[in-house]
Scaffold this motif. Sequence first.
Motif, PDB file in Angstrom:
ATOM      1  N   THR A   1       0.833  -1.206   0.000  1.00 40.72           N
ATOM      2  CA  THR A   1       0.000   0.000   0.000  1.00 40.72           C
ATOM      3  C   THR A   1       0.873   1.263   0.000  1.00 40.72           C
ATOM      4  OG1 THR A   1      -0.096  -0.024   2.429  1.00 40.72           O
ATOM      5  CG2 THR A   1      -1.868  -1.165   1.229  1.00 40.72           C
ATOM      6  N   ILE A   2       2.115   1.117  -0.408  1.00 41.15           N
ATOM      7  CA  ILE A   2       3.056   2.233  -0.343  1.00 41.15           C
ATOM      8  C   ILE A   2       2.590   3.396  -1.218  1.00 41.15           C
ATOM      9  CG2 ILE A   2       5.430   2.950  -0.759  1.00 41.15           C
ATOM     10  CD1 ILE A   2       6.283   0.065  -0.263  1.00 41.15           C
ATOM     11  N   LEU A   3       2.084   3.103  -2.401  1.00 41.90           N
ATOM     12  CA  LEU A   3       1.666   4.142  -3.335  1.00 41.90           C
ATOM     13  C   LEU A   3       0.152   4.264  -3.439  1.00 41.90           C
ATOM     14  CD1 LEU A   3       4.231   3.550  -6.244  1.00 41.90           C
ATOM     15  CD2 LEU A   3       4.343   5.219  -4.378  1.00 41.90           C
ATOM     16  N   ALA A   4      -0.564   3.690  -2.503  1.00 40.24           N
ATOM     17  CA  ALA A   4      -2.023   3.789  -2.527  1.00 40.24           C
ATOM     18  C   ALA A   4      -2.448   5.242  -2.367  1.00 40.24           C
ATOM     19  CB  ALA A   4      -2.619   2.936  -1.400  1.00 40.24           C
ATOM     20  N   GLY A   5      -3.278   5.713  -3.265  1.00 39.04           N
ATOM     21  CA  GLY A   5      -3.768   7.077  -3.203  1.00 39.04           C
ATOM     22  C   GLY A   5      -2.766   8.132  -3.652  1.00 39.04           C
TER      23      GLY A   5
ATOM     24  N   ILE B   1      -6.317  -1.147 -10.620  1.00 38.60           N
ATOM     25  CA  ILE B   1      -6.065  -1.000  -9.189  1.00 38.60           C
ATOM     26  C   ILE B   1      -6.282   0.448  -8.761  1.00 38.60           C
ATOM     27  CG2 ILE B   1      -4.342  -1.237  -7.362  1.00 38.60           C
ATOM     28  CD1 ILE B   1      -3.050  -3.466  -9.005  1.00 38.60           C
ATOM     29  N   PHE B   2      -5.769   1.384  -9.550  1.00 33.94           N
ATOM     30  CA  PHE B   2      -5.943   2.804  -9.233  1.00 33.94           C
ATOM     31  C   PHE B   2      -7.412   3.218  -9.281  1.00 33.94           C
ATOM     32  CE2 PHE B   2      -1.365   3.957 -10.207  1.00 33.94           C
ATOM     33  CZ  PHE B   2      -1.119   4.465  -8.942  1.00 33.94           C
TER      34      PHE B   2
ATOM     35  N   PHE C   1      -0.005   7.709 -10.381  1.00 38.87           N
ATOM     36  CA  PHE C   1      -0.945   7.455 -11.475  1.00 38.87           C
ATOM     37  C   PHE C   1      -0.542   8.230 -12.721  1.00 38.87           C
ATOM     38  CE2 PHE C   1      -4.524   9.443 -13.707  1.00 38.87           C
ATOM     39  CZ  PHE C   1      -5.032   8.337 -14.367  1.00 38.87           C
ATOM     40  N   GLN C   2      -0.155   9.492 -12.569  1.00 44.12           N
ATOM     41  CA  GLN C   2       0.221  10.305 -13.718  1.00 44.12           C
ATOM     42  C   GLN C   2       1.490   9.781 -14.385  1.00 44.12           C
ATOM     43  OE1 GLN C   2       0.406  14.272 -12.138  1.00 44.12           O
ATOM     44  NE2 GLN C   2      -1.801  14.408 -11.801  1.00 44.12           N
TER      45      GLN C   2
END
Length: 754
Positions: free
Chosen positions: A586-590, A634-635, A595-596
């Motif tokens: 979950t390191i890059l969750a949100g 996922i995103f 995403f970009q």
Amino acid sequence: MSAAFSNTAPGASESHGAKPGVSRFGSAPQPRRKRSQVVRACDWCRKHRVKCDSHSPCSNCAKRGGECSNESVTETSLPLAHREIERLRRKVQELELELRQERARSLASSSLSPPALSVSSEYADSSRINFWGGIRMSTARSPHKTWYGPSSLFYFIGRINSFLDGTLQQPCSADHMLLDSSSRRLDEPTATPEPEEPSHGYSADPTGSPVTKATYLSPTQEEYFLDLFWQSYHTSLFPILDEAGFKEHYRSLWTASGNTRKPSALVDIVVAMCMQYGMSMLPAVKQQDFGDNNDAAIAGRWHYRRSQTLLARELESPNVSTLQCHLLCCIYLCCGSFQNMADSACGLAVRAAYMLGLHLDPPLSMPQREREMRKRLWWALYVLDSKIGMKLGRPFLLPHLSNATPSLPGDDLEAALQSGSNFAPLGDNITWLSFNLQQAKLFRAARTVHTAFYDRSPNVDDGRTMWDDQQALASHAEFIRPCMRGLDQWAAGVPVALTTKRQNNAAAFSTDVSALDIEQFAPLWLQRQRLLLELMYHNLCTNLYRPFISFVSAPTSAVAEEAAIKCALHAMALTNIMHQVLLTTTILAGWHEAFQLQWNAAITLVGFVLSHPHSASAAEARKAIDLSVAVFDIFSNSFAVATSAAKIMRDLGAKVDFLKQQQGQSDTSLPQANEAAVQMMMPGNSKILDNVLSMPDISTVSKTWDGALSCDDLNTASMQDVFNMAFAVDEWSNLDSLWPNMDQTMPEQYILGL
């Protein structure tokens, strides 16, 4: 005269008045000796009008024992003069060339006359000199067009679209390139909110502004979101706030009752950013329970609006807090994909920084804590300006490597102790501030390459681009190869504590697809720092190599082909890392920027596969496109726009396969080819769909179309719709059009659009 003759012995030398070369007694003429050339007679010989020679000292001065001026005379000759003339001519030519290039660069920054990329492009007067050009596009907010430069993803999408228009032989109108969303209905008037009695959640504003008379977050809710900041943006983006000082300032804003808080633009923008990030970490179902149920990317917009209202009062007399607000507002807008608004906010931050004198090294009389904060603010602004400039392809606002630029901020133990935050050191004098230092060095190296590359003329005729001239493309590929060593040296110099290990002993920052070996018990902020450094490195390399993806059918040079493959390898490395991290942690969750970065890599891979179908890396790049779809899926649990991105990549993947099949290069079976072709025609192409379903194989389809596709056929309209969506992903309209439902903590009459 006769006496003179009688006294002359036979065979004597000629007298002074004799004819040269003939004896006075009629004897045979003697060969004349070559006269010794004297560059310049010495002062004594010229004064006494006697013949001088080229000796130093001359014979006359040597006999009389006097000083000869020839010792100080520089010898010159006609050949030397000719060589000097040629040298001066070459110097004049070089200076004239430099002058022309400087004038051309100044014109290129203002000229908007690129070659036509697509039917949606609109350019300025073609008589102006423009080396690289750009693309003009209308955003979703307004029918007016804005300009994006050659390094931008929009420009690359325009090149892809131009290639597809030529392949499909049927361009479509510009309207088909924009989504028909509510954000395009600009003629509908916006109701002006009526003033209301002050809410208990915020103290009344003396100006009577209705924005400040709404109910926002409770003290408990604000505390929750503020706690997110120090483990996220503070450590993994820009350490531009003093944590201890901020918390002290925040406590001072609350009244004795604990129900109202005094106005603070800085607190409001921090809360807005953390709401944006915190809401994005929640599943979509839970996001609906909190408030607005459309998109978490614009959560906290009310706090952002209130911050802007309060910030307007500080424009005439800015302070450090004003600059911090401008920087954080820019980040908030970037995460929401409001590119032009973020660019404008960055401009305000730059001017405020100059007003505060941050472009100069702070004096030694200033306390070290304050000196380091000012340096971190300046270099954070440098990184932000570099990000936006390279992403949008626009001129930078800050100078690059100017003599007046302050030195890099410190990252040693002393600087970390005085930063106001308490994070454990990482060993070898590496601290939580080392990420900020390495990030600044990375963008300094990348911007050096970017500036050198785009300041170089493509050396092509008017009306042509670098991609129309394979020799020019190869020349630029040769030019950028040594420039990229700066980024390789940066990667080699990153401390081990800030790198993520790879399985199979693969090197960090390499394009090896080996899986990451993420340290399980490292702090979350450190794990994120490690990943973001590597992801940003691959993203910058992808963008710098992307100009060598050429859609011209002519064979490219080996060096240009190598650069294009490197671009794809970095995009594939980024995609593989992103997929593993999102799938297992979950390191890059949100994290909106992640995403970009993935969106940029995915579109780049599509362009590579379309332009290099025969490359050995094409098959792996095609697999990476499918992997990017999984990343967007996922995103999509966090971002509404990720759902659209996943759909776009699915459609593009099918169309890439179809075009490959049309060229006779598909490795899939015929039934699979039919299935992919059917998926591409959804919806609105029922007639074609029925025809394809009734055909036994793809070869029948090819014979029916007779090698040409029209707007009524398979690809044109649906392909344009896909790129329509592709243009719209990075350019959302405005905050309220994407979030039509009101915040449950905000009265309905105070809904204001940006």
